[in-house]
Design an enzyme around this catalytic site. Structure first.
Site, PDB file in Angstrom:
ATOM      1  CG  ASN A 154      19.125  -9.237  -8.397  1.00  0.00           C
ATOM      2  OD1 ASN A 154      17.905  -9.312  -8.231  1.00  0.00           O
ATOM      3  ND2 ASN A 154      19.808  -8.114  -8.347  1.00  0.00           N
ATOM      4  CG  ASP A 169      26.239 -20.650 -14.432  1.00  0.00           C
ATOM      5  OD1 ASP A 169      26.095 -21.751 -14.995  1.00  0.00           O
ATOM      6  OD2 ASP A 169      25.343 -20.105 -13.783  1.00  0.00           O
ATOM      7  CD  GLU A 170      25.820 -26.279 -11.925  1.00  0.00           C
ATOM      8  OE1 GLU A 170      25.078 -25.836 -12.820  1.00  0.00           O
ATOM      9  OE2 GLU A 170      25.489 -27.184 -11.146  1.00  0.00           O
ATOM     10  CB  SER A 190      18.700 -15.221 -14.727  1.00  0.00           C
ATOM     11  OG  SER A 190      19.493 -15.321 -13.589  1.00  0.00           O
ATOM     12  CG  PHE A 225      26.573 -16.773 -15.264  1.00  0.00           C
ATOM     13  CD1 PHE A 225      27.902 -16.471 -14.982  1.00  0.00           C
ATOM     14  CD2 PHE A 225      26.189 -16.933 -16.585  1.00  0.00           C
ATOM     15  CE1 PHE A 225      28.819 -16.340 -16.015  1.00  0.00           C
ATOM     16  CE2 PHE A 225      27.106 -16.794 -17.611  1.00  0.00           C
ATOM     17  CZ  PHE A 225      28.425 -16.488 -17.326  1.00  0.00           C
ATOM     18  NE  ARG A 230      18.448 -18.086 -20.401  1.00  0.00           N
ATOM     19  CZ  ARG A 230      18.336 -18.862 -19.328  1.00  0.00           C
ATOM     20  NH1 ARG A 230      19.273 -18.884 -18.429  1.00  0.00           N
ATOM     21  NH2 ARG A 230      17.267 -19.623 -19.165  1.00  0.00           N
ATOM     22  N   PRO A 235      17.904 -10.070  -4.549  1.00  0.00           N
ATOM     23  CG  PRO A 235      18.932  -7.971  -4.492  1.00  0.00           C
ATOM     24  CD  PRO A 235      19.147  -9.377  -4.943  1.00  0.00           C
ATOM     25  CB  ALA A 236      14.711  -9.924  -8.382  1.00  0.00           C
ATOM     26  NE  ARG A 237      17.491 -16.053  -7.916  1.00  0.00           N
ATOM     27  CZ  ARG A 237      18.407 -16.970  -8.157  1.00  0.00           C
ATOM     28  NH1 ARG A 237      18.598 -17.959  -7.301  1.00  0.00           N
ATOM     29  NH2 ARG A 237      19.149 -16.909  -9.248  1.00  0.00           N
TER      30      ARG A 237
END
Lengths: 204, 889
Positions: B278, B336-337, B276, B243, B195, B280-282
């Protein structure tokens, strides 16, 4: 010693003078003129040499050789001779450094190369004990220099007056020459050889 | 019975717990002995890679009433993975390799059309499934970019698949070989599934795709002041929300508010790292870099996805298309930025444009993005942090101080652990506190650059401008995962592959580099196998760089330097855990060379190809068959490198002392010649020819008339061959002894007899013999004196050396008192006279040596005796003349 900002001859002369000092130390040691404990082992140009420990002796060699520097630079000095003589002032053995420094030679040989070549002299000197003859008791020695011409008293001032004519007598017969080492590379030509009185001379 | 067993078992268990401290764990479930086996079998994945034993161990231990060694009871299957797990090889890629070539064809076409479009004004983008490859081919990195920690490569090939694992390409990815270097395509595959590599090389892809945007805006942005009179410049920072996760789950709307993480593997062992997660996971405290098993402990219903690189590319391209549509000046930070520089009239609300962009991004990509708006890049970036997730934040100029006051310093870009710690010592934790410190103090404590930067940042000042294109500083590749070498051959192969990779990247960017840096990670002493499967673990990093005079980018040179540098580390290859190769001091590829390669490529692709896309084609062609890439694409380099030999590195031919080579024993010479592929012999031969040319007249005559009478030959030779030596440069110097032959004879004489004879035996085979055939030697000794000088000059040696090395040839069988005899003696004496004249001033040592030698030799030869007797008086006379004495012989 700052060897920079000098003419090639000047640089070469400095190296030569330094070398002469070391070589004469070696010769004196080699002849066994002084007890060996009067010398200490040193390293010069990566060769083991013996240097006089006694301040007076060391100073004598040092000062007389370094006094020659200006003349060597000018190319006035023909020979530097270390004379060993007996009680009667008759030389028994001479170590002759015959030197020529080319005055016109412009591009100086690198100091490292010169030292490399001079090293051969020291190595050779250290093994030439067999050629040398033993000295009788009461012998003495001195450093003399042969000039191509007499240095003018006015120009040279004080330094020139330090040099006195030698009392050592000359041989009546041509001497016997034993070369030790020669070097022929611009700007310096240097030969080291020994002179002994001829067989007939000794009988006289 | 059963209760007794359980009692004993508890006793045993205590022992086991004790053993655990020593690094072992017995994993078991209580129950009937028979089922233990099954339970163990299923649960071995949870053993965390620790030893698993058969239940017999417990039974036997109980029978013996002592804790037996677990080793013999270890599950065989596990024992294998335990000992060799780091070297496991699976043949998974063979299948992939076949399908590759198919992809290649499509790829070439694709790229062709792409570059065509880039040349034209068309902005339409072509996306296809094969883009994976183009991404891999055209790599480029900005310093950090390609430090691909091998986090990303899928690591497990265990057949187990947990229920919560949902993967788009899972069936394909599951059995991927993550094996070590025993996999011949390891490096290649490694980067394909990384990645970080994707992120790192994305920029290059981006630059290619949006080339016309970038160049088009470049000219306009050079004079931005034209229209800024009544406009204000605003910077918008746009960042996609998580992302990597949101791109994957946009097709699973039901998962939107459920905890989801992206990870390269969902192996039940849980040693993969989450890249990475999301929001909710964080909220469960799951962060990037966490092990899956830890994350699962916090959130058991966490859903894990694997990467979908093609989707990422698609979304990233859409994302940037939108940005470029709305703004002319876009600085891409990552896939993504991005930063946008927009000029607005004073009464425009900057939030509107951000709103429009975000809306369009969501509509097109079904992923959310957050935007931060500020006067400069710093403020925009900071604003984004408050805006997340899926929001936007505008920091107007008058609210900057208010916003910064509460901001912890760690939020400022560039503030890391060290700086934070230093400032905490001074009890500085927020920007308002930081503002109280003067610039001088900051610069003193943190260095001038950092101090200056912080001083500006805490006041909301940032001078950096939004720039469309950033220069590439270095290009490289690094592999820190899965690196396990068995022997030096492994490591060499690996280096070769790495060099190929780097070379491909360099070609992709059309640059060459001058400084080569090799970085090696070595297992720290005492560090065990890393927790992370095949990870690098606790390592020491050594690096060395080498700057070459000319920039390079070919595999051969890279490999040669890399190999050399690697060897200079003197490492045990078994301990190596990571290798990185990087080139800096980049220069544009030499156009002349490019031309050559292009023409070669045109041969390869006889179809219509165009200029300007050369780098892409280059990588395609080499991609075709990476194994033989260097020979195919760059034959010039391959000849310079000797491959497959164990010699660390051959010195370049120019560094070889030919004198030494010439004197080598034939076997060694042949070997060397072989290593240099015959070059050595060629050089020697050409040299020999030159030499022969120099002494041509001598040799030719000698060879032809070998059988003739000496006297007649001499007559002829008396005519000096003038031209023969004109070319040899006579540069005699006493400074350095040219060879062993210049040994001092009087020292020799003082040596012990045995040593002397040894040395004398060694001496003759020097250059003299190599240059002069025997016949010429004996002839020369009798020739005219001018010939003697030529001879000495050619050989650049002294007469004494010559005499010494040729002593055996100096005794010709000529009857005394003949005419011939007289001629020889006369000639020799002439020569000696001249020689004395030359040497008397400068080198009596040489004369001395000569005559000592002659004296010694004269006892064997009446000719030499005669010669000696005649010349000695000459010598002594000269000595007397110059030195006032005579030589003591």
């Amino acid at each position: 010693m700052d060897r920079k900002n000098q003419s090639p001859q000047g640089q070469t002369a400095k190296v030569v003078v330094e070398f002469l000092e070391v070589a004469i130390n070696c010769i004196v040691f080699l002849k066994g003129f002084y007890p060996s404990r009067a010398f200490e082992r040193r390293r010069y140009m990566n060769v083991v040499v013996n240097k006089a420990r006694h301040p007076q002796l060391a100073n004598y060699i040092h000062s007389s050789i370094f006094a020659l520097l200006p003349y060597i630079q000018k190319g006035l000095v023909k020979r530097v001779v270390v004379i060993f003589y007996g009680q009667d002032q008759v030389p028994l053995e001479k170590f002759v450094f015959k030197l020529t420094i080319g005055q016109s030679y412009q591009s100086s040989v690198s100091e490292a190369e010169l030292e490399f070549a001079l090293r051969a002299f020291l190595v050779k000197l250290n093994v030439s004990e067999t050629i040398a003859k033993p000295l009788p008791s009461g012998a003495n020695w001195e450093i003399t220099a042969n000039f191509r011409e007499l240095p003018s008293q006015e120009n040279e001032g004080e330094e020139a007056k330090l040099w006195v004519p030698t009392d050592t007598k000359q041989w009546m017969q041509p001497s016997e020459i034993t070369p030790i080492k020669s070097m022929d590379s611009n700007p310096l030509k240097l030969q080291l050889y020994m002179e002994h009185p001829s067989v007939t001379e000794q009988k006289v | 019975m059963l209760s007794f067993f359980i009692k004993k078992f508890q006793l045993c268990y205590r022992n086991i717990v004790y053993k655990l401290k020593q690094g072992m764990l017995l994993f078991f479930k209580l129950g009937i002995v028979h089922s233990v086996v099954i339970v163990l079998f299923e649960s071995r994945a949870f053993s965390h890679g620790l030893p698993v034993v058969k239940p017999d161990w417990i039974a036997d231990s109980i029978a013996a009433n002592t804790l037996l060694s677990w080793v013999p009871y270890q599950l065989v299957e596990h024992a294998v993975t335990e000992t060799s797990k780091q070297l496991k090889l699976s043949a998974f890629f063979s299948e992939k390799g076949i399908s590759r070539s198919h992809h290649q064809g499509i790829l070439i076409q694709n790229e062709t059309s792409l570059s065509d479009k880039c040349k034209g004004e068309s902005t339409e983008l072509t996306l296809s499934g094969t883009d994976n490859f183009s991404q891999e081919n055209s790599q480029e990195s900005k310093h950090i970019d390609t430090n691909d920690e091998l986090k990303d490569v899928k690591s497990e090939s265990e057949e187990d698949c947990s229920t919560s694992y949902v993967a788009g390409k899972s069936s394909d990815h599951l059995n991927r070989p993550h094996s070590t270097l025993t996999d011949p395509n390891f490096v290649e595959n490694y980067f394909k599934y990384s990645r970080l590599h994707f992120i790192g090389t994305w920029r290059n892809r981006y630059r290619k795709r949006f080339f016309n945007f970038l160049s088009g805006t470049g000219s306009k942005n050079n004079n931005p002041n034209n229209d800024t009179e009544n406009l204000r410049r605003i910077v918008i920072h746009i960042d996609m929300d998580c992302f990597f996760v949101s791109v994957v789950i946009r097709n699973f709307p039901d998962l939107l508010d459920k905890p989801v993480a992206v990870c390269h593997s969902n192996n039940p062992k849980g040693t993969a790292e989450i890249s990475s997660a999301n929001y909710p996971a964080r909220s469960y405290g799951i962060k990037a870099g966490m092990f899956v098993r830890d994350a699962k402990a916090r959130c058991p219903h966490l859903t894990i996805f694997s990467y979908d690189f093609s989707a990422y590319e698609e979304v990233a391209d859409q994302f940037y298309s939108i940005l470029h549509k709305h703004c002319k000046k876009v600085q891409a930070v990552s896939c993504d930025e991005a930063f946008l520089a927009v000029s607005l009239s004073l009464n425009d609300n900057p939030e509107n444009i951000a709103e429009i962009i975000r809306k369009e991004i969501f509509e097109t990509t079904r992923c959310t993005a957050s935007a931060g708006i500020g006067e400069n890049m710093l403020l925009a970036r900071l604003a984004t942090k408050s805006a997340k997730p899926n929001g936007q934040c505008f920091i107007p100029l008058d609210k900057v101080n208010e916003y910064l006051d509460k901001l912890p310093i760690s939020a400022l870009p560039g503030v890391g652990y060290n700086v934070e710690e230093k400032l905490r010592m001074k009890e500085v934790e927020t920007c308002s506190q930081l503002r109280t410190i003067s610039k001088d103090v900051l610069q003193k404590d943190l260095g001038s650059k950092m101090g200056d930067m912080l001083w500006n940042y805490c006041r909301g000042i940032d001078h950096s401008a939004v720039e469309a294109v950033q220069e590439t500083k270095s290009i490289g590749a690094e592999v820190n995962w899965g690196v396990r070498f068995k022997d030096s051959k492994d490591s060499e192969n690996f280096l070769m592959n790495l060099c190929k990779e780097v070379s491909l990247r360099l070609h992709g960017c059309g640059v060459q580099g001058r400084t080569i840096t090799l970085k090696v990670k070595v297992r720290k002493k005492g560090a065990g196998e890393p927790v992370k499967y095949m990870g690098c673990g606790d390592c020491e990093t050594i690096s060395r760089s080498l700057t070459v005079p000319g920039a390079i980018n070919d595999v051969g040179s890279l490999h040669r330097i890399a190999k050399q540098t690697f060897a200079s580390f003197h490492l045990d290859v078994k301990e190596v855990r990571g290798v990185g190769l990087k080139l800096s001091r980049l220069e544009l590829d030499n156009p002349s060379r490019k031309g050559i390669e292009e023409s070669r490529l045109e041969l390869l692709f006889s179809s219509a190809t165009r200029k300007g896309k050369q780098p892409v084609e280059q990588s395609c062609s080499t991609n075709h068959s990476r194994e033989d890439a260097p020979s195919g694409a760059r034959p010039s380099s391959s000849s310079a490198v000797s491959q497959g030999s164990n010699i660390s590195e051959l010195p370049p031919l120019s560094h070889i002392d030919l004198d030494v080579v010439r004197n080598l024993p034939p076997e060694i010479f042949l070997e060397m010649n072989g290593l240099y592929k015959g070059e050595l012999r060629k050089i020697l031969e050409s040299q020999q020819q030159e030499k022969e040319y120099n002494s041509e007249s001598v040799e030719r005559k000698d060879c032809r008339q070998q059988d003739q009478e000496i006297s007649t030959r001499m007559q002829r030779e008396l005519e000096p061959s003038e031209a023969s030596c004109s070319k040899s440069n006579y540069c005699k110097s006493d400074l350095m002894p040219g060879s062993l032959s210049q040994v001092d004879f009087s020292i020799l004489e003082n040596l012990p007899d045995e040593v002397r004879t040894d040395i004398l035996k060694q001496l003759p085979p020097h250059r003299v013999e190599n240059q002069f055939p025997e016949s010429s030697k004996s002839n020369l000794s009798l020739g005219s004196h001018s010939k003697w000088f030529e001879m000495l000059r050619v050989q650049n040696c002294l007469l004494s050396e010559f005499l010494l090395s040729n002593a055996t040839f100096l005794t010709p069988n000529i009857s005394p008192s003949s005419e011939e005899w007289d001629a020889i003696v006369v000639n020799s004496c002439e020569f000696m006279k001249e020689y004395i004249r030359q040497k008397i001033e400068s080198d009596i040592e040489e004369l001395y040596n000569c005559f000592r030698l002659l004296k010694r030799l004269s006892s064997k030869s009446s000719l030499l005796l005669e010669f000696y007797d005649r010349t000695l008086p000459l010598l002594q006379a000269s000595i007397g003349e110059h030195y006032g004495g005579k030589l003591h012989l």
